[in-house]
Design an enzyme around this catalytic site. Structure first.
Site, mmCIF file in Angstrom:
data_model
loop_
_atom_site.group_PDB
_atom_site.id
_atom_site.type_symbol
_atom_site.label_atom_id
_atom_site.label_comp_id
_atom_site.label_asym_id
_atom_site.label_seq_id
_atom_site.Cartn_x
_atom_site.Cartn_y
_atom_site.Cartn_z
ATOM 1 N N SER A 130 24.085 23.040 15.638
ATOM 2 C CA SER A 130 24.052 21.955 14.439
ATOM 3 C C SER A 130 23.331 22.464 13.127
ATOM 4 C CB SER A 130 23.668 20.434 14.766
ATOM 5 O OG SER A 130 23.669 19.774 13.565
ATOM 6 N N GLN A 179 22.190 20.678 10.958
ATOM 7 C CA GLN A 179 21.022 19.625 10.882
ATOM 8 C C GLN A 179 19.632 20.145 11.303
ATOM 9 O OE1 GLN A 179 22.313 15.699 12.052
ATOM 10 N NE2 GLN A 179 24.136 15.749 10.451
ATOM 11 N N ASP A 236 33.789 18.679 9.205
ATOM 12 C CA ASP A 236 34.165 16.999 9.143
ATOM 13 C C ASP A 236 35.577 16.810 8.542
ATOM 14 O OD1 ASP A 236 31.625 16.382 10.180
ATOM 15 O OD2 ASP A 236 30.817 15.672 8.358
ATOM 16 N N ASN A 259 31.336 22.468 17.258
ATOM 17 C CA ASN A 259 30.173 21.359 17.031
ATOM 18 C C ASN A 259 30.888 20.052 16.937
ATOM 19 O OD1 ASN A 259 31.044 21.919 14.389
ATOM 20 N ND2 ASN A 259 29.198 21.627 13.460
ATOM 21 N N ARG A 291 34.604 15.089 19.263
ATOM 22 C CA ARG A 291 35.780 14.994 18.392
ATOM 23 C C ARG A 291 36.983 15.843 19.114
ATOM 24 N NH1 ARG A 291 32.562 14.417 12.642
ATOM 25 N NH2 ARG A 291 32.182 12.360 12.727
#
Length: 428
Positions: free
Chosen positions: A172, A174, A316, A339, A347
């Site tokens: 990730s 993030q 996304d 990811n 997902r």
């Protein structure tokens, strides 16, 4: 469980003013809190993830005034790291907000205080080990309260030393974002070396840009190495306008491509800092008609055909391409999206499962998905897995001359509470 039955939508046409970007909203709130001076944030996203960040900042001693519509926030910056040593152990509940959990984890290591970071059950399944490992290399005291590499966490703020740090970039972006935003306030200069392939690079570009907007520049060596000077303080920019959310734009642009009319989304455009605007390029490659302005993008119907694309840079928005594939001829292949598995839900599994329900032929791989449209879409009840993007993506099935039932539609409150009202406003 609440359900929403969407009737078939024959055509879409109109203009959508996008809510603020989730990624930018939470980054801006945190930097405004740490900065010297007062920042007025406008077009702030009003959603669950932002509320979790705001609640945490209040507990951490940050004063702010939020407007009645929750889209403007005046933040009085501390001009220093958080210091709650006199308050004892503070527990911060962060829901399922990765954009709050990861950056706060790093920022809380900078100052003085003891904290427990906790959240919803799904948050305890979302890895954070790569960030914690990097923080520990810089001298942070972070411990796992339940399972190794996952929240909840206990943090004892003692300051970050800085120095040479290795961080895994393959799971990730993030983790890197969180460390980058904390690094200028470390005691010494920091040199970050990325191990593995850095995923979602456009999100790092967002981070570097917003750090610049708050007065800090990072020496970026081709996204493989980053050098940040220590002992710095962020400076309030005075006013900060949060761009519209490019990921949220994807649903409306896809709707225009499938069943336009013409859809115009405002608040993003060719000058946007968000990587997810490249979703429009993917739509164009499928055959949609796209027009770019400085602060808008328009999408109109085209004959859609399948594409085969590495979408690591737009993970996304790539979900929206998977559903748009239901309206394309051929087999659409979305690659390099491992990811997806560590997001609000797994997902890849969720998308494959729900696409099959509406009739698609789907191949789910370790880090890819292949989607072939059925001759006719079928009415199905779509499980949303407490994932806002699943609910919004699958609303597009209604453009295929069929009803679609969305289970737990209010999960969109994470980023776009009034999504279904906005969709109805452009539906003919």
């Amino acid at each position: 469980m609440e359900q929403l039955l969407l009737q078939p939508i024959a055509k879409v046409d109109g203009e959508i003013n996008l809510p603020g970007s989730k990624s930018l909203s939470n980054r801006a709130l945190l930097l405004a809190a740490l900065a010297q001076g007062t920042t007025t944030l406008t077009n702030l996203l009003d959603s669950d993830d932002i509320r979790h960040m705001l609640n945490a900042l209040k507990k951490l001693g940050v004063n702010y005034q939020l407007s009645k519509d929750k889209k403007q926030c005046v933040v009085e910056g501390l001009g220093r790291a958080f210091n709650t040593a006199e308050s004892g152990l503070l527990e911060l509940f962060l829901g399922n907000a990765g954009t709050a959990m990861r950056p706060l984890c790093a920022a809380l290591c900078l100052g003085q205080g003891e904290y427990i970071l906790t959240g919803e059950a799904r948050m305890f399944e979302r890895p954070i080990g790569s960030l914690v490992d990097a923080l520990q290399q810089a001298g942070a005291q972070v411990t796992y309260l339940e399972n190794e590499n996952y929240p909840p966490l206990k943090i004892k703020g003692t300051g970050l030393k800085g120095g040479k740090i290795k961080i895994d970039g393959s799971v990730s972006s993030q983790f890197l974002t969180a460390f980058l935003m904390a690094a200028p306030m470390a005691m010494e200069d920091t040199e970050i070396e990325i191990v593995g392939e850095l995923v979602s690079k456009p999100y790092i570009k967002i981070t570097l840009q917003i750090m610049h907007d708050f007065g800090i520049d990072v020496d970026n060596h081709n996204f493989e190495r980053f050098i940040i000077k220590g002992k710095q303080t962020y400076s309030a920019p005075g006013h900060y306008l949060v761009e519209g959310d490019a990921s949220s734009a994807s649903y409306f642009l896809a709707a225009g491509a499938i069943a336009g009319g013409c859809i115009k989304v405002t608040g993003i455009g060719k000058k946007s800092v968000q990587g997810d605007i490249q979703f429009a390029d993917a739509l164009e490659a499928m055959g949609a008609k796209i027009e770019w302005g400085d602060d808008y993008i328009k999408a109109s119907k085209g004959e859609l055909k399948a594409i085969d694309m590495d979408m690591n840079h737009i993970p996304d928005a790539a979900m929206t391409i998977a559903v748009a594939a239901l309206f394309a001829t051929g087999t659409t292949k979305i690659r390099n999206v491992y990811n997806w598995r560590v997001k609000e839900t797994d997902r890849l599994y969720a998308m494959a499962t729900e696409l099959r329900k509406v009739g698609a032929t789907v191949v789910e791989g370790h880090d890819f998905i292949e989607v072939t449209a059925p001759e006719k879409l079928i009415h199905a009840e779509i499980d949303t897995y407490d994932d806002h993007r699943m609910a919004m993506c699958f609303s597009l099935v209604a453009l295929g001359n069929t009803q679609v039932t969305i289970n737990d539609p209010k999960c969109t409150s994470k980023t776009f509470p009034d999504y279904f009202e906005k969709l109805a406003s452009v539906s003919c």
